[in-house]
Design a protein around this motif. Sequence first.
Motif, PDB file in Angstrom:
ATOM      1  N   PHE A  28       8.372  -4.350   9.461  1.00  0.00           N
ATOM      2  CA  PHE A  28       7.089  -3.706   9.768  1.00  0.00           C
ATOM      3  C   PHE A  28       6.879  -2.407   8.982  1.00  0.00           C
ATOM      4  N   PRO A  29       7.883  -1.511   8.870  1.00  0.00           N
ATOM      5  CA  PRO A  29       7.650  -0.291   8.081  1.00  0.00           C
ATOM      6  C   PRO A  29       7.252  -0.575   6.630  1.00  0.00           C
ATOM      7  N   LEU A  30       7.822  -1.631   6.035  1.00  0.00           N
ATOM      8  CA  LEU A  30       7.448  -1.975   4.659  1.00  0.00           C
ATOM      9  C   LEU A  30       6.016  -2.493   4.601  1.00  0.00           C
ATOM     10  N   TRP A  31       5.658  -3.362   5.560  1.00  0.00           N
ATOM     11  CA  TRP A  31       4.279  -3.865   5.609  1.00  0.00           C
ATOM     12  C   TRP A  31       3.290  -2.713   5.760  1.00  0.00           C
ATOM     13  N   GLU A  32       3.632  -1.768   6.631  1.00  0.00           N
ATOM     14  CA  GLU A  32       2.742  -0.635   6.872  1.00  0.00           C
ATOM     15  C   GLU A  32       2.609   0.214   5.614  1.00  0.00           C
ATOM     16  N   GLN A  33       3.701   0.420   4.910  1.00  0.00           N
ATOM     17  CA  GLN A  33       3.661   1.212   3.680  1.00  0.00           C
ATOM     18  C   GLN A  33       2.784   0.546   2.631  1.00  0.00           C
ATOM     19  N   ILE A  34       2.985  -0.759   2.424  1.00  0.00           N
ATOM     20  CA  ILE A  34       2.192  -1.485   1.428  1.00  0.00           C
ATOM     21  C   ILE A  34       0.727  -1.512   1.835  1.00  0.00           C
ATOM     22  N   ARG A  35       0.468  -1.700   3.130  1.00  0.00           N
ATOM     23  CA  ARG A  35      -0.912  -1.722   3.618  1.00  0.00           C
ATOM     24  C   ARG A  35      -1.595  -0.381   3.376  1.00  0.00           C
ATOM     25  N   ASP A  36      -0.899   0.726   3.644  1.00  0.00           N
ATOM     26  CA  ASP A  36      -1.470   2.048   3.392  1.00  0.00           C
ATOM     27  C   ASP A  36      -1.750   2.259   1.906  1.00  0.00           C
ATOM     28  N   CYS A  37      -0.823   1.800   1.066  1.00  0.00           N
ATOM     29  CA  CYS A  37      -1.038   1.924  -0.383  1.00  0.00           C
ATOM     30  C   CYS A  37      -2.259   1.133  -0.828  1.00  0.00           C
ATOM     31  N   MET A  38      -2.428  -0.061  -0.271  1.00  0.00           N
ATOM     32  CA  MET A  38      -3.566  -0.890  -0.640  1.00  0.00           C
ATOM     33  C   MET A  38      -4.884  -0.280  -0.169  1.00  0.00           C
ATOM     34  N   GLU A  39      -4.864   0.408   0.972  1.00  0.00           N
ATOM     35  CA  GLU A  39      -6.088   1.037   1.473  1.00  0.00           C
ATOM     36  C   GLU A  39      -6.489   2.231   0.622  1.00  0.00           C
ATOM     37  N   GLY A  40      -5.520   2.845  -0.048  1.00  0.00           N
ATOM     38  CA  GLY A  40      -5.863   3.880  -1.007  1.00  0.00           C
ATOM     39  C   GLY A  40      -5.564   5.297  -0.563  1.00  0.00           C
ATOM     40  N   GLU A  41      -6.118   6.254  -1.308  1.00  0.00           N
ATOM     41  CA  GLU A  41      -5.774   7.662  -1.151  1.00  0.00           C
ATOM     42  C   GLU A  41      -6.082   8.185   0.243  1.00  0.00           C
ATOM     43  N   LYS A  42      -7.175   7.727   0.852  1.00  0.00           N
ATOM     44  CA  LYS A  42      -7.541   8.236   2.174  1.00  0.00           C
ATOM     45  C   LYS A  42      -6.457   7.938   3.198  1.00  0.00           C
ATOM     46  N   ALA A  43      -5.946   6.708   3.205  1.00  0.00           N
ATOM     47  CA  ALA A  43      -4.897   6.340   4.157  1.00  0.00           C
ATOM     48  C   ALA A  43      -3.588   7.057   3.845  1.00  0.00           C
ATOM     49  N   ILE A  44      -3.274   7.208   2.569  1.00  0.00           N
ATOM     50  CA  ILE A  44      -2.026   7.876   2.178  1.00  0.00           C
ATOM     51  C   ILE A  44      -2.045   9.344   2.600  1.00  0.00           C
ATOM     52  N   LYS A  45      -3.136  10.027   2.338  1.00  0.00           N
ATOM     53  CA  LYS A  45      -3.209  11.445   2.693  1.00  0.00           C
ATOM     54  C   LYS A  45      -3.332  11.640   4.199  1.00  0.00           C
ATOM     55  N   ALA A  47      -1.717  10.022   6.345  1.00  0.00           N
ATOM     56  CA  ALA A  47      -0.354   9.935   6.870  1.00  0.00           C
ATOM     57  C   ALA A  47       0.413  11.237   6.719  1.00  0.00           C
ATOM     58  N   GLY A  48      -0.098  12.168   5.930  1.00  0.00           N
ATOM     59  CA  GLY A  48       0.499  13.494   5.831  1.00  0.00           C
ATOM     60  C   GLY A  48       1.909  13.491   5.288  1.00  0.00           C
TER      61      GLY A  48
END
Length: 522
Positions: A28-45, A47-48
């Motif tokens: 699950f942590p890997l899926w969540e990481q890849i999903r956040d990356c795919m959603e782009g800068e807004k999701a990455i930032k 996450a703080g």
Amino acid sequence: MPAKPKPAPATPLAPQINARHPQYLDLFPLWEQIRDCMEGEKAIKKAGTKYLPKPNAWDDSKENAERYNAYKLRAVFHNVTGRTVENMVGQCFAVDPVFTGPEVLQPVIDDIDGAGVSATQQAKKSLANVVAFSRAGLFVDYPETQGPVSVADAEEGGIRAKVLLFQPWQIINWRTTLQGAKSKLSLVVIEEEYVKEDDGFSATLSKRYRILRLVENSYQVEVWEESADKAGFTMTRQAIPTDGKGQPFTEIPFVFLGAEANNPEPEKPLLEDISNLNLGHYRNSADYEEAVYMTGQPTPYLAGLTESWVNDVLKGKIMMGSRSAIPLPEGATAGLLQPNPNTLPKEAMDQKEALMLALGAKLVEKREVKRTATEAGLDEASTTSVLAGCCKNVSAAYARALEWVCQFQNVEIPAPTNGATGGLLFELNTDFAVARMTPEEMSSLMGLYTGKLITFEEARDKLKSGGVAYLDDEDAKDQMEEQEEAELQRAQAELDAQTSAQERLIAAKGGTPPANGNPAQA
């Protein structure tokens, strides 16, 4: 002496409906990481510090928090992960999938989930999940009916099965049992959100769990909903679906999708390495942009000034620019502080871009990089083979799901064709743009065909796989015959026009046209 009290009977444990499979918890942590990356800068930032640690995490002051927010704001996240998925899915769906099967399945192909989504549109999402996470699931949902459902019932009443797509984090648990030498899926638990309350303007969402079981070789469905206090679950529905003959299904109509194989065993996500590099590139970008901000503008300095000079001559102000002069006392100096650029973060970014390129992130490929034809061919073949494998697995999963749809509607499946499962074919394109034939290859192919070393069909297959031809062989033959007929008609028309002109010329000279119509013999 009083008798020793008997222990109270054990209270049965409440069913752990929302229990997660151990492999689910690992991935699950890997899926969540890849999903956040795919959603782009807004999701990455958003996450703080999860993806961008504070430079001095020990400092909890307000000033440090504001500095971190500025540090994060200046960082740039290049969404290589998401664009890699888009690029690979786009290559596959440059040509629509091919469907072959019973005509009564066409409404399912046009609206596969009952919400207006076509099979092609859903297959795009399925392939994106397989490319990104190496995991997804297709579930054939049967409506509750009174007795068997015929083809007429399905056509007149709209009673038909739906094929639903579930993403990897929705499939929280699964089990298999061994029946003879075959491993059979015996449990699948799906976590969903549903609208619990709706006043017409706002909706309240809650969780429910769809449990697919195989009990004594009979498939049944249970739906459990979370209680209002979220302390437990209540079963709100239980059903035993039947097929078109009124018999219970002997298997769970659920198929897993994977990058290597369509089985319950989860795989390492294909984009794990690219997402790791993508996040590392983001962290390097934060340091690089911070360095640019801190040292990017030169800082002026004045040395050798006395306090009286500053107050009396400069009046406490220093005017900068070509139209201003700075009077200095004897021995004083002025200059600009401009530190040497910090190239380490930029070098680290460049290295990660090169690594992402090597892993298939072609959107960051540097055009000045030169490779031999052999190296480029090997790179393309590697990428193509992974993508082609994903496409074939998605195709096989849809063929299996459509078989279950036919079983529910009591539709006879035709004999197998083209190697398709059960005569059903929903085949995604695997002839990608990278496989185009070179002029030399086409010339060599035509030499083999004209030399009668290969057949028309063999030549056409090679042209189609190379992206040059796209028509079916029979359609190509028909069009070629039409073109030949048109050429003959045009040649005959030109000959008739030439003959008519010669006859008019001979008649004008007082001659007699030949009986056979050949002006050359006049």
